[in-house]
Design a protein around this motif. Structure first.
Motif, PDB file in Angstrom:
ATOM      1  N   LEU A 131      62.722  52.607  62.164  1.00  0.00           N
ATOM      2  CA  LEU A 131      62.808  53.167  63.515  1.00  0.00           C
ATOM      3  C   LEU A 131      61.783  54.289  63.708  1.00  0.00           C
ATOM      4  O   LEU A 131      61.189  54.436  64.781  1.00  0.00           O
ATOM      5  CB  LEU A 131      64.238  53.693  63.726  1.00  0.00           C
ATOM      6  N   ASN A 132      61.551  55.061  62.639  1.00  0.00           N
ATOM      7  CA  ASN A 132      60.620  56.194  62.760  1.00  0.00           C
ATOM      8  C   ASN A 132      59.149  55.766  62.909  1.00  0.00           C
ATOM      9  O   ASN A 132      58.289  56.578  63.202  1.00  0.00           O
ATOM     10  CB  ASN A 132      60.784  57.159  61.580  1.00  0.00           C
ATOM     11  N   GLU A 133      58.880  54.467  62.696  1.00  0.00           N
ATOM     12  CA  GLU A 133      57.496  53.986  62.887  1.00  0.00           C
ATOM     13  C   GLU A 133      57.228  53.535  64.323  1.00  0.00           C
ATOM     14  O   GLU A 133      56.084  53.313  64.723  1.00  0.00           O
ATOM     15  CB  GLU A 133      57.212  52.803  61.950  1.00  0.00           C
ATOM     16  N   ILE A 134      58.303  53.312  65.108  1.00  0.00           N
ATOM     17  CA  ILE A 134      58.155  52.823  66.488  1.00  0.00           C
ATOM     18  C   ILE A 134      57.454  53.898  67.333  1.00  0.00           C
ATOM     19  O   ILE A 134      57.809  55.071  67.290  1.00  0.00           O
ATOM     20  CB  ILE A 134      59.542  52.480  67.104  1.00  0.00           C
ATOM     21  N   GLU A 135      56.437  53.445  68.107  1.00  0.00           N
ATOM     22  CA  GLU A 135      55.635  54.409  68.873  1.00  0.00           C
ATOM     23  C   GLU A 135      55.973  54.437  70.366  1.00  0.00           C
ATOM     24  O   GLU A 135      55.533  55.333  71.087  1.00  0.00           O
ATOM     25  CB  GLU A 135      54.149  54.059  68.710  1.00  0.00           C
ATOM     26  N   GLY A 136      56.711  53.432  70.822  1.00  0.00           N
ATOM     27  CA  GLY A 136      57.084  53.406  72.239  1.00  0.00           C
ATOM     28  C   GLY A 136      58.209  52.407  72.458  1.00  0.00           C
ATOM     29  O   GLY A 136      58.387  51.482  71.667  1.00  0.00           O
ATOM     30  N   ILE A 137      58.944  52.589  73.551  1.00  0.00           N
ATOM     31  CA  ILE A 137      60.065  51.689  73.849  1.00  0.00           C
ATOM     32  C   ILE A 137      59.911  51.122  75.263  1.00  0.00           C
ATOM     33  O   ILE A 137      59.573  51.854  76.197  1.00  0.00           O
ATOM     34  CB  ILE A 137      61.414  52.432  73.710  1.00  0.00           C
ATOM     35  N   ALA A 138      60.148  49.803  75.377  1.00  0.00           N
ATOM     36  CA  ALA A 138      60.122  49.147  76.689  1.00  0.00           C
ATOM     37  C   ALA A 138      61.486  48.522  76.917  1.00  0.00           C
ATOM     38  O   ALA A 138      62.049  47.908  76.010  1.00  0.00           O
ATOM     39  CB  ALA A 138      59.054  48.057  76.705  1.00  0.00           C
ATOM     40  N   VAL A 139      62.008  48.687  78.118  1.00  0.00           N
ATOM     41  CA  VAL A 139      63.350  48.178  78.397  1.00  0.00           C
ATOM     42  C   VAL A 139      63.380  47.563  79.790  1.00  0.00           C
ATOM     43  O   VAL A 139      62.676  48.018  80.691  1.00  0.00           O
ATOM     44  CB  VAL A 139      64.399  49.313  78.255  1.00  0.00           C
TER      45      VAL A 139
ATOM     46  N   VAL B  69      59.208  53.011  78.813  1.00  0.00           N
ATOM     47  CA  VAL B  69      58.969  52.514  80.180  1.00  0.00           C
ATOM     48  C   VAL B  69      60.050  51.509  80.565  1.00  0.00           C
ATOM     49  O   VAL B  69      60.513  50.728  79.734  1.00  0.00           O
ATOM     50  CB  VAL B  69      57.604  51.808  80.360  1.00  0.00           C
ATOM     51  N   GLY B  70      60.432  51.538  81.833  1.00  0.00           N
ATOM     52  CA  GLY B  70      61.357  50.552  82.392  1.00  0.00           C
ATOM     53  C   GLY B  70      60.536  49.433  83.012  1.00  0.00           C
ATOM     54  O   GLY B  70      59.595  49.677  83.773  1.00  0.00           O
ATOM     55  N   VAL B  71      60.893  48.201  82.676  1.00  0.00           N
ATOM     56  CA  VAL B  71      60.064  47.047  83.018  1.00  0.00           C
ATOM     57  C   VAL B  71      60.802  46.116  83.975  1.00  0.00           C
ATOM     58  O   VAL B  71      62.017  45.960  83.873  1.00  0.00           O
ATOM     59  CB  VAL B  71      59.721  46.284  81.707  1.00  0.00           C
ATOM     60  N   ASN B  72      60.063  45.500  84.890  1.00  0.00           N
ATOM     61  CA  ASN B  72      60.633  44.460  85.756  1.00  0.00           C
ATOM     62  C   ASN B  72      60.779  43.174  84.924  1.00  0.00           C
ATOM     63  O   ASN B  72      59.811  42.676  84.353  1.00  0.00           O
ATOM     64  CB  ASN B  72      59.718  44.234  86.969  1.00  0.00           C
ATOM     65  N   HIS B  73      61.990  42.642  84.904  1.00  0.00           N
ATOM     66  CA  HIS B  73      62.307  41.438  84.120  1.00  0.00           C
ATOM     67  C   HIS B  73      61.369  40.254  84.452  1.00  0.00           C
ATOM     68  O   HIS B  73      60.960  39.506  83.557  1.00  0.00           O
ATOM     69  CB  HIS B  73      63.767  41.068  84.415  1.00  0.00           C
TER      70      HIS B  73
END
Ligand code: KG4
Ligand code: ZN
Length: 334
Positions: free
Chosen positions: A69-77, A106-110
Motif C-alpha cells: 500500500l505504501n508504494e501506491i502513488e495515487g488513487i482513482a475511484v 481523483v473521482g472518475v466518471n464510470h
C-alpha cells in the motif's frame, strides 16, 4: 505512476493496480448471488456487500500486483453514475486511503472508465474514434476526440440495451443478470425465428422499450403453449433485435462523422453475437474495431485506474469533500 483503482457503482466490488497504462492486477467480487433471487440489484444489499468486500478486494489487488500500500502513488475511484449508497463505499474508502497515505486521488466518471478499458488491450485505438458505451444503465454513442473530450452522437430514449436483456430474462424466468444467460441460450437458437421490432430505424438514437413489450405480448399470446424448447429461438431472435440496432446505428454514426475507428465497451460488449456482428460490419466498412477483452467490458476497476492515472499525471486532484453523483452525463472536461 502506480495507481490503485476502486469501483463500486453497482453490484461489483472491484480494485485494480495500473502502472503506465498497463494492468498489474484486476480483482472483482461479484454480488450476483445476493441479488439473483430478486431478479435485479437491491440497492441496500449492494451497499452492505460492498462494505464487506472492499478491504479484502483491495488487499487482493495489491497482493496480485506484488506491491505494498505504501508504494501506491495515487488513487482513482468511481464517483458516478451509479447507486449512491454503493458509490459512497468506494469513494469513502478512496478518500480515507488518500488521506492516510498522503497521496492524491481523483473521482472518475464510470462511462469514461468503460471507454478507457480499450486502452488496456494489446491493440489500442487512436483519437478520434467513435465509442458505443452499452451497459445495464447506458446505451450511448460518443465521438471521442481525446481522453476528456466527448460529444454525444446518439443515445437511448428509454431502456438501456443491458436493461432490455435483463428485463427479458426476468420475463422468461432466467435469473439475473439477463445478458449472460440470454447470450448462452441464444447460441442454440435461430435468430430469424421471431421477427422482433427494430425501433427508430432512421435515427442514431435507440429505443428498446417496445422490444420488451413485444416479448411480453408474445408470451401472453402463447400462454401455456410456451414450452422450454422454444426458449433458444426466442432468446436468439430477441438478442438479434438488440444486436442489429446497436451495430447498425453505431456504424451509421461512424460513417456519418467520417471516423475510421470504433470502440465498443460496457457490459453488453461481452455479448458473443454483438462481438461477431461488429467484427463483420467493421470488416465490410473498412473500420478498425476495438472491443476490450470480456473481463474489461463488464464492471472492473482496471478501467477506473487507467483513466485515473491519465488524470493524475495531467495534474488533476480532487479534494476530500468530493461527493458521489448518481446521474452524471459524460461531457467534455479539462
Ligand atoms: O457495464 P456493466 O457491468 O454494468 C453497468 O455499468 O451497467 O453492464 C451490466 C450489463 C447488464 O445489463 C448485463 O445483463 C449485461 O451488461 N451483460 C450482457 C452480457 N454480459 C453482461 N449482455 C449481453 N450479453 C452478455 N454476455
Ligand atoms: Zn459499467
Amino acid at each position: 505512476m502506480l495507481v490503485l483503482g476502486i469501483e463500486s457503482s453497482c453490484d461489483e466490488t472491484a480494485a485494480a493496480v495500473v502502472k503506465d497504462g498497463k494492468m498489474r492486477s484486476n480483482v472483482i467480487a461479484s454480488q450476483i448471488k445476493a441479488h439473483s433471487k430478486y431478479g435485479g440489484v437491491v440497492p441496500e444489499i449492494a451497499s452492505r456487500k460492498h462494505i464487506e468486500a472492499i478491504n479484502p478486494v483491495i488487499e487482493q489487488a495489491l497482493s496480485d500486483a506484488g506491491v505494498g500500500l505504501n508504494e501506491i502513488e495515487g488513487i482513482a475511484v468511481t464517483r458516478g453514475p451509479g447507486l449512491i449508497g454503493s458509490l459512497l463505499i468506494g469513494l469513502t474508502t478512496a478518500k480515507a486511503l488518500a488521506y492516510a497515505l498522503n497521496i492524491p486521488f481523483v473521482g472518475v466518471n464510470h462511462l469514461e472508465g468503460h471507454i478507457t478499458a480499450a486502452f488496456l488491450a494489446d491493440k489500442v485505438p487512436q483519437f478520434p474514434f467513435a465509442a458505443l458505451v452499452v451497459s445495464g444503465g447506458h446505451t450511448n454513442i460518443y465521438l471521442v476526440k481525446n481522453y476528456h473530450d466527448f460529444r454525444l452522437l446518439g443515445q437511448t430514449r428509454d431502456d438501456a440495451a443491458g436493461e432490455a436483456f435483463d428485463k427479458a430474462a426476468k420475463l422468461l424466468n432466467l435469473g439475473y443478470p439477463g445478458g449472460v444467460v440470454i447470450d448462452k441460450i441464444a447460441k442454440s437458437g435461430n435468430p430469424k425465428a421471431i421477427a422482433f421490432p427494430r425501433a427508430m430505424k432512421d435515427s442514431v438514437d435507440f429505443s428498446f422499450s417496445g422490444l420488451k413489450t413485444s416479448l411480453l405480448t408474445m408470451l401472453k399470446k402463447r400462454g401455456s403453449d410456451f414450452e422450454e424448447s422454444q426458449l433458444p429461438d426466442v432468446a436468439a431472435s430477441y438478442q438479434e433485435a438488440i444486436v442489429d440496432v446497436l451495430v447498425e446505428k453505431t456504424m451509421r454514426a461512424v460513417l456519418d462523422n467520417d471516423i475510421r475507428q470504433v470502440v465498443v465497451c460496457g457490459g453488453v460488449a461481452a455479448n458473443g453475437r454483438l462481438r461477431e456482428k461488429f467484427a463483420e460490419a467493421a470488416l465490410k466498412n473498412k473500420i478498425d474495431l476495438f472491443i476490450p477483452p470480456i473481463i474489461l467490458c463488464t464492471d472492473n476497476a482496471a478501467m477506473i485506474a487507467a483513466i485515473g492515472e491519465i488524470m493524475l499525471k495531467s495534474g488533476r486532484r480532487d479534494a476530500l469533500d468530493l461527493n458521489a453523483i448518481s446521474r452524471w452525463p459524460l461531457v467534455a472536461h479539462p
